[in-house]
Scaffold this active site. Structure first.
Site, PDB file in Angstrom:
ATOM      1  N   PHE A  33      71.378 -97.705  42.900  1.00  0.00           N
ATOM      2  CA  PHE A  33      71.734 -98.185  44.238  1.00  0.00           C
ATOM      3  C   PHE A  33      73.224 -98.102  44.528  1.00  0.00           C
ATOM      4  O   PHE A  33      73.628 -97.794  45.630  1.00  0.00           O
ATOM      5  CB  PHE A  33      71.281 -99.649  44.394  1.00  0.00           C
ATOM      6  CG  PHE A  33      69.810 -99.797  44.714  1.00  0.00           C
ATOM      7  CD1 PHE A  33      68.971 -98.705  44.799  1.00  0.00           C
ATOM      8  CD2 PHE A  33      69.274-101.051  44.953  1.00  0.00           C
ATOM      9  CE1 PHE A  33      67.626 -98.846  45.097  1.00  0.00           C
ATOM     10  CE2 PHE A  33      67.932-101.209  45.262  1.00  0.00           C
ATOM     11  CZ  PHE A  33      67.100-100.108  45.330  1.00  0.00           C
TER      12      PHE A  33
ATOM     13  N   VAL B  98      61.717-101.489  39.499  1.00  0.00           N
ATOM     14  CA  VAL B  98      60.351-101.585  40.028  1.00  0.00           C
ATOM     15  C   VAL B  98      59.537-100.363  39.610  1.00  0.00           C
ATOM     16  O   VAL B  98      58.405-100.189  40.060  1.00  0.00           O
ATOM     17  CB  VAL B  98      60.378-101.730  41.575  1.00  0.00           C
ATOM     18  CG1 VAL B  98      61.069-103.032  41.965  1.00  0.00           C
ATOM     19  CG2 VAL B  98      61.052-100.533  42.249  1.00  0.00           C
TER      20      VAL B  98
ATOM     21  N   HIS C 191      61.844-107.899  39.917  1.00  0.00           N
ATOM     22  CA  HIS C 191      61.826-107.460  41.319  1.00  0.00           C
ATOM     23  C   HIS C 191      60.497-106.822  41.700  1.00  0.00           C
ATOM     24  O   HIS C 191      60.430-106.061  42.670  1.00  0.00           O
ATOM     25  CB  HIS C 191      63.001-106.511  41.588  1.00  0.00           C
ATOM     26  CG  HIS C 191      64.333-107.216  41.603  1.00  0.00           C
ATOM     27  ND1 HIS C 191      65.539-106.570  41.571  1.00  0.00           N
ATOM     28  CD2 HIS C 191      64.630-108.550  41.661  1.00  0.00           C
ATOM     29  CE1 HIS C 191      66.531-107.460  41.596  1.00  0.00           C
ATOM     30  NE2 HIS C 191      65.999-108.660  41.636  1.00  0.00           N
TER      31      HIS C 191
ATOM     32  N   CYS D 209      48.724-111.017  55.617  1.00  0.00           N
ATOM     33  CA  CYS D 209      47.685-111.862  55.020  1.00  0.00           C
ATOM     34  C   CYS D 209      47.694-111.828  53.492  1.00  0.00           C
ATOM     35  O   CYS D 209      46.979-112.607  52.860  1.00  0.00           O
ATOM     36  CB  CYS D 209      46.287-111.473  55.548  1.00  0.00           C
ATOM     37  SG  CYS D 209      45.665-109.912  54.891  1.00  0.00           S
TER      38      CYS D 209
HETATM   39  P1  NAD Z   1      72.867-100.886  40.823  1.00  0.00           P
HETATM   40  O1  NAD Z   1      72.673 -99.562  41.477  1.00  0.00           O
HETATM   41  O2  NAD Z   1      73.560-101.961  41.592  1.00  0.00           O
HETATM   42  O3  NAD Z   1      73.725-100.678  39.510  1.00  0.00           O
HETATM   43  C1  NAD Z   1      73.418 -99.672  38.599  1.00  0.00           C
HETATM   44  C2  NAD Z   1      74.478 -99.685  37.527  1.00  0.00           C
HETATM   45  O4  NAD Z   1      74.085 -98.787  36.512  1.00  0.00           O
HETATM   46  C3  NAD Z   1      75.863 -99.252  38.022  1.00  0.00           C
HETATM   47  O5  NAD Z   1      76.841-100.139  37.494  1.00  0.00           O
HETATM   48  C4  NAD Z   1      76.015 -97.848  37.413  1.00  0.00           C
HETATM   49  O6  NAD Z   1      77.359 -97.560  37.069  1.00  0.00           O
HETATM   50  C5  NAD Z   1      75.160 -97.944  36.176  1.00  0.00           C
HETATM   51  N1  NAD Z   1      74.574 -96.688  35.730  1.00  0.00           N
HETATM   52  C6  NAD Z   1      74.076 -95.673  36.489  1.00  0.00           C
HETATM   53  N2  NAD Z   1      73.558 -94.717  35.700  1.00  0.00           N
HETATM   54  C7  NAD Z   1      73.737 -95.136  34.411  1.00  0.00           C
HETATM   55  C8  NAD Z   1      73.401 -94.597  33.150  1.00  0.00           C
HETATM   56  N3  NAD Z   1      72.788 -93.409  33.030  1.00  0.00           N
HETATM   57  N4  NAD Z   1      73.711 -95.298  32.052  1.00  0.00           N
HETATM   58  C9  NAD Z   1      74.348 -96.497  32.135  1.00  0.00           C
HETATM   59  N5  NAD Z   1      74.697 -97.053  33.300  1.00  0.00           N
HETATM   60  C10 NAD Z   1      74.392 -96.391  34.438  1.00  0.00           C
HETATM   61  O7  NAD Z   1      71.460-101.359  40.292  1.00  0.00           O
HETATM   62  P2  NAD Z   1      71.018-102.808  39.844  1.00  0.00           P
HETATM   63  O8  NAD Z   1      72.140-103.585  39.296  1.00  0.00           O
HETATM   64  O9  NAD Z   1      69.770-102.632  39.079  1.00  0.00           O
HETATM   65  O10 NAD Z   1      70.693-103.420  41.272  1.00  0.00           O
HETATM   66  C11 NAD Z   1      69.642-104.126  41.425  1.00  0.00           C
HETATM   67  C12 NAD Z   1      68.663-103.488  42.442  1.00  0.00           C
HETATM   68  O11 NAD Z   1      68.355-102.131  42.229  1.00  0.00           O
HETATM   69  C13 NAD Z   1      67.377-104.156  42.272  1.00  0.00           C
HETATM   70  O12 NAD Z   1      66.938-104.686  43.476  1.00  0.00           O
HETATM   71  C14 NAD Z   1      66.404-103.092  41.772  1.00  0.00           C
HETATM   72  O13 NAD Z   1      65.114-103.468  42.106  1.00  0.00           O
HETATM   73  C15 NAD Z   1      66.940-101.912  42.434  1.00  0.00           C
HETATM   74  N6  NAD Z   1      66.638-100.537  42.005  1.00  0.00           N
HETATM   75  C16 NAD Z   1      65.643-100.227  41.129  1.00  0.00           C
HETATM   76  C17 NAD Z   1      65.433 -98.901  40.776  1.00  0.00           C
HETATM   77  C18 NAD Z   1      64.332 -98.549  39.814  1.00  0.00           C
HETATM   78  O14 NAD Z   1      63.313 -99.229  39.780  1.00  0.00           O
HETATM   79  N7  NAD Z   1      64.513 -97.514  38.996  1.00  0.00           N
HETATM   80  C19 NAD Z   1      66.242 -97.896  41.293  1.00  0.00           C
HETATM   81  C20 NAD Z   1      67.254 -98.245  42.204  1.00  0.00           C
HETATM   82  C21 NAD Z   1      67.446 -99.577  42.522  1.00  0.00           C
END
Ligand code: NAD
Length: 241
Positions: free
Chosen positions: A37, A105, A121, A132
């Site tokens: 994200f 998720v 999440h 509903c």
């Molecule tokens: P975020 O995007 O805020 O943060 C991701 C972090 O991971 C960043 O700090 C980034 O630098 C780091 N990162 C990216 N690629 C990496 C890698 N290969 N190795 C190590 N670090 C890496 O995401 P978050 O903190 O999980 O934010 C929470 C929200 O994101 C939640 O609501 C979640 O449900 C949602 N989300 C989920 C998914 C999924 O299910 N795969 C994907 C995108 C977002």
């Protein structure tokens, strides 16, 4: 501490820990091809999550909400867990890891074989009527059908901004983290409340694995800056037993 001695330090902690918990975020899955994200290459450089993944968007701009989640579901259909997910599942079998709490998720921890997983999440693979609450199918959601019972809007069972977290998952994650000797936080920016409070709840050692780790440097006992899959593989190479 150099990177190698940091890896060795964490391996020692893991080997003497009676309870180790992992907390993951979107960065755990980027190496599976799922965009995160908030990092520079993330989705949200183009679309603000606070605008789309919300109850307000669902209720006032369903076409946008539907387009966004359809796109995510179709993308996830083409992705699968990577080696790092499989190593964590293997650590659970070997008694090295005891619990995973995830903000993701995508269900990849369970797909890789981890059994003790709290999905804080929710999951993008099951659906319900927003009005509903009755179950709905993925096909009905993707076809933009209305609820067969009440004509409400269909939605995935994810936690949207502004919604409560599933109580059982939260309680389980909290109590496991509170009683952990080691908590490893992987691939999360720690910007989303309340999950970003969880690492503070442990008295155990706190390890942070992230490719952009600088902003949390003072908070963790050890920071392994790098890609999740690569760092987990390095730890795994040195773990015995
Ligand atoms: P975020 O995007 O805020 O943060 C991701 C972090 O991971 C960043 O700090 C980034 O630098 C780091 N990162 C990216 N690629 C990496 C890698 N290969 N190795 C190590 N670090 C890496 O995401 P978050 O903190 O999980 O934010 C929470 C929200 O994101 C939640 O609501 C979640 O449900 C949602 N989300 C989920 C998914 C999924 O299910 N795969 C994907 C995108 C977002």
């Amino acid at each position: 501490m150099g990177d190698l001695s940091k890896i060795e330090t964490v391996v020692n902690w893991l080997q003497s820990s009676k309870k180790t918990v992992v907390l993951t975020g979107a960065g755990m899955s980027t190496e599976s091809g799922v965009p995160d994200f908030r990092s520079a290459s993330g989705w949200w450089t183009k679309t603000d999550p606070q605008q789309v993944a919300t109850v307000d968007a669902l209720e006032s701009n369903y076409p946008l909400f539907h387009e966004f989640y359809s796109m995510r579901i179709q993308l996830l259909d083409k992705c699968s867990p990577h080696k790092g997910h499989y190593i964590l599942a293997d650590w659970e079998k070997r008694g090295i890891l005891h619990h995973i709490a995830t903000q993701n998720v995508d269900g990849f921890h369970s797909k890789a074989g981890s059994r003790k997983v709290d999905e804080l999440h929710g999951s993008i693979y099951t659906f319900r009527c927003h009005s509903c609450g009755r179950d709905a199918s993925k096909e009905a959601f993707l076809a933009k059908e209305r609820c067969a019972h009440c004509q409400g809007c269909l939605r995935p069972n994810v936690v949207l901004f502004g919604e409560m977290l599933p109580e059982n998952a939260w309680r389980s994650a909290l109590s496991n983290i509170q009683s952990a000797d080691v908590v490893i936080v992987i691939g999360t920016s720690l910007e989303v409340y309340p999950v970003n409070q969880l690492p503070m709840m442990t008295k155990g050692k706190k390890v942070y694995i992230n490719k952009e780790a600088a902003s949390h440097a003072s908070y963790f006992d050890c920071i392994l800056e790098g890609k999740a899959k690569e760092v987990i593989m390095e730890l795994d190479d040195r773990l015995i037993g």
